[in-house]
Scaffold this motif. Structure first.
Motif, PDB file in Angstrom:
ATOM      1  N   GLN A   1       3.469 -24.893  18.319  1.00  0.00           N
ATOM      2  CA  GLN A   1       4.851 -24.419  18.270  1.00  0.00           C
ATOM      3  C   GLN A   1       4.999 -22.954  17.893  1.00  0.00           C
ATOM      4  N   SER A   2       4.015 -22.388  17.237  1.00  0.00           N
ATOM      5  CA  SER A   2       4.115 -20.989  16.808  1.00  0.00           C
ATOM      6  C   SER A   2       3.057 -20.144  17.511  1.00  0.00           C
ATOM      7  N   PRO A   3       3.437 -18.993  18.066  1.00  0.00           N
ATOM      8  CA  PRO A   3       2.430 -18.102  18.640  1.00  0.00           C
ATOM      9  C   PRO A   3       1.346 -17.720  17.633  1.00  0.00           C
ATOM     10  N   LEU A   4       1.733 -17.602  16.370  1.00  0.00           N
ATOM     11  CA  LEU A   4       0.753 -17.291  15.328  1.00  0.00           C
ATOM     12  C   LEU A   4      -0.146 -18.481  15.039  1.00  0.00           C
ATOM     13  N   GLY A   5       0.356 -19.678  15.309  1.00  0.00           N
ATOM     14  CA  GLY A   5      -0.448 -20.879  15.133  1.00  0.00           C
ATOM     15  C   GLY A   5      -0.378 -21.510  13.760  1.00  0.00           C
ATOM     16  N   ARG A   6       0.529 -21.044  12.920  1.00  0.00           N
ATOM     17  CA  ARG A   6       0.631 -21.589  11.557  1.00  0.00           C
ATOM     18  C   ARG A   6       1.987 -21.232  10.970  1.00  0.00           C
ATOM     19  N   VAL A   7       2.305 -21.857   9.838  1.00  0.00           N
ATOM     20  CA  VAL A   7       3.502 -21.463   9.106  1.00  0.00           C
ATOM     21  C   VAL A   7       3.222 -20.168   8.350  1.00  0.00           C
ATOM     22  N   SER A   8       4.283 -19.478   7.988  1.00  0.00           N
ATOM     23  CA  SER A   8       4.137 -18.296   7.138  1.00  0.00           C
ATOM     24  C   SER A   8       3.913 -18.739   5.696  1.00  0.00           C
ATOM     25  N   SER A   9       3.091 -18.019   4.980  1.00  0.00           N
ATOM     26  CA  SER A   9       2.901 -18.322   3.561  1.00  0.00           C
ATOM     27  C   SER A   9       4.101 -17.816   2.768  1.00  0.00           C
ATOM     28  N   LEU A  10       4.316 -18.383   1.602  1.00  0.00           N
ATOM     29  CA  LEU A  10       5.412 -17.926   0.749  1.00  0.00           C
ATOM     30  C   LEU A  10       5.194 -16.480   0.327  1.00  0.00           C
ATOM     31  N   GLU A  11       3.943 -16.116   0.141  1.00  0.00           N
ATOM     32  CA  GLU A  11       3.641 -14.738  -0.256  1.00  0.00           C
ATOM     33  C   GLU A  11       3.998 -13.747   0.844  1.00  0.00           C
ATOM     34  N   GLU A  12       3.817 -14.140   2.101  1.00  0.00           N
ATOM     35  CA  GLU A  12       4.180 -13.263   3.217  1.00  0.00           C
ATOM     36  C   GLU A  12       5.687 -13.050   3.280  1.00  0.00           C
ATOM     37  N   VAL A  13       6.448 -14.110   3.074  1.00  0.00           N
ATOM     38  CA  VAL A  13       7.898 -13.980   3.071  1.00  0.00           C
ATOM     39  C   VAL A  13       8.347 -13.136   1.888  1.00  0.00           C
ATOM     40  N   ALA A  14       7.756 -13.380   0.725  1.00  0.00           N
ATOM     41  CA  ALA A  14       8.128 -12.616  -0.467  1.00  0.00           C
ATOM     42  C   ALA A  14       7.837 -11.132  -0.291  1.00  0.00           C
ATOM     43  N   GLU A  15       6.735 -10.812   0.336  1.00  0.00           N
ATOM     44  CA  GLU A  15       6.390  -9.400   0.542  1.00  0.00           C
ATOM     45  C   GLU A  15       7.412  -8.714   1.432  1.00  0.00           C
ATOM     46  N   ALA A  16       7.929  -9.430   2.426  1.00  0.00           N
ATOM     47  CA  ALA A  16       8.979  -8.857   3.274  1.00  0.00           C
ATOM     48  C   ALA A  16      10.238  -8.577   2.468  1.00  0.00           C
ATOM     49  N   VAL A  17      10.594  -9.501   1.583  1.00  0.00           N
ATOM     50  CA  VAL A  17      11.760  -9.308   0.725  1.00  0.00           C
ATOM     51  C   VAL A  17      11.564  -8.093  -0.181  1.00  0.00           C
ATOM     52  N   LEU A  18      10.407  -8.012  -0.803  1.00  0.00           N
ATOM     53  CA  LEU A  18      10.155  -6.883  -1.712  1.00  0.00           C
ATOM     54  C   LEU A  18      10.167  -5.555  -0.979  1.00  0.00           C
ATOM     55  N   TYR A  19       9.657  -5.525   0.220  1.00  0.00           N
ATOM     56  CA  TYR A  19       9.699  -4.289   0.991  1.00  0.00           C
ATOM     57  C   TYR A  19      11.132  -3.835   1.219  1.00  0.00           C
TER      58      TYR A  19
END
Length: 254
Positions: free
Chosen positions: A214-232
């Motif tokens: 279902q995802s081109p990346l092939g996996r779910v995003s990690s919580l740390e990846e989402v958090a890093e986007a927020v912090l940026y």
């Protein structure tokens, strides 16, 4: 190694007791912020605070229902009274209710609107009012979704509508208040490593197999990846980003 991007700043994270909210709170604290986590249930908030304090950070828990104006106003007032300012706000509190549109009960529809839309509206009002009184203004990041503005899937039409409203609130408020020094953006996660991305009865291992297709990346995003986007988006490095909607979904909405 921490860059201390938020040293000396105060951050508020709604829905900070679990999932993305907890990950964002931990990340902000690790980079020097004094963090206030808010939500409707005391126990998970206290767990987040304990994790932050165990790592050497500063955190406080505040019980508040974002769908109630009085709660939100008191929350922001408590943050400013305790720490002197509100520099970063992450409006993360949200719920999911899924069903075919014709079968979704009115109670679930109203719950989605009350928390996902009205909750963000009330939080924005209180946060903007505080931040525009501060010499340094502030940064707000709303948590929207790749569902709604970017993508549709069956059985999530109402949820998608509520998150599309968050995206619209973000863009409109960003335009209205950037001149006051209040910078507003959004992060739109796709399937991430939370229970919300699990189908009924599905295990994490089964989800991993499904996401390969279902995802081109092939996996779910990690919580740390989402958090890093927020912090940026909340950091000085994103000073010229106004009304941006940053999609973190491994390409699922493309």
């Amino acid at each position: 190694m921490s860059s201390n991007r938020f040293s000396g700043r105060t951050a508020l994270v709604t829905g900070g007791g679990t999932g993305i909210g907890r990950a964002v709170a931990l990340a902000l604290a690790a980079e020097g912020a004094r963090v206030v986590v808010a939500g409707r249930s005391r126990e998970p908030l206290d767990e987040t605070v304990a994790l932050i304090e165990r790592a050497g950070g500063t955190a406080v828990a505040e019980v508040a229902d974002v769908s109630r104006a009085a709660d939100v106003q008191a929350l922001v007032r408590a943050v400013a009274d305790r720490f002197g300012s509100l520099d970063v706000a992450v409006n993360n509190a949200g719920v999911f209710r899924g069903a075919p549109l014709a079968d979704l009960c009115e109670e679930d529809w109203r719950t989605l609107l009350d928390i996902n839309v009205t909750g963000v509206f009330l939080a924005l009002q209180a946060e903007i009012r505080q931040m525009r009184t501060q010499p340094g203004g502030g940064a707000i990041v709303n948590i929207a979704s790749n569902l709604g503005r970017h993508k549709q899937v069956p059985f999530a039409v109402a949820y998608a509508a509520s998150k599309a409203a968050v995206a619209s609130l973000t863009r409109g408020a960003a335009l209205e208040y950037i001149a006051d020094g209040v910078r507003i953006n959004a992060v739109s996660p796709g399937a991430s490593d939370t229970t919300m991305s699990l189908r009924p009865g599905e295990t994490e291992a089964e989800r991993a197999v499904r996401m390969k297709d279902q995802s081109p990346l092939g996996r779910v995003s990690s919580l740390e990846e989402v958090a890093e986007a927020v912090l940026y988006l909340a950091s000085d490095a994103a000073a010229s980003l106004v009304g941006t909607d940053l999609v973190i979904d491994g390409g699922a909405a493309l």
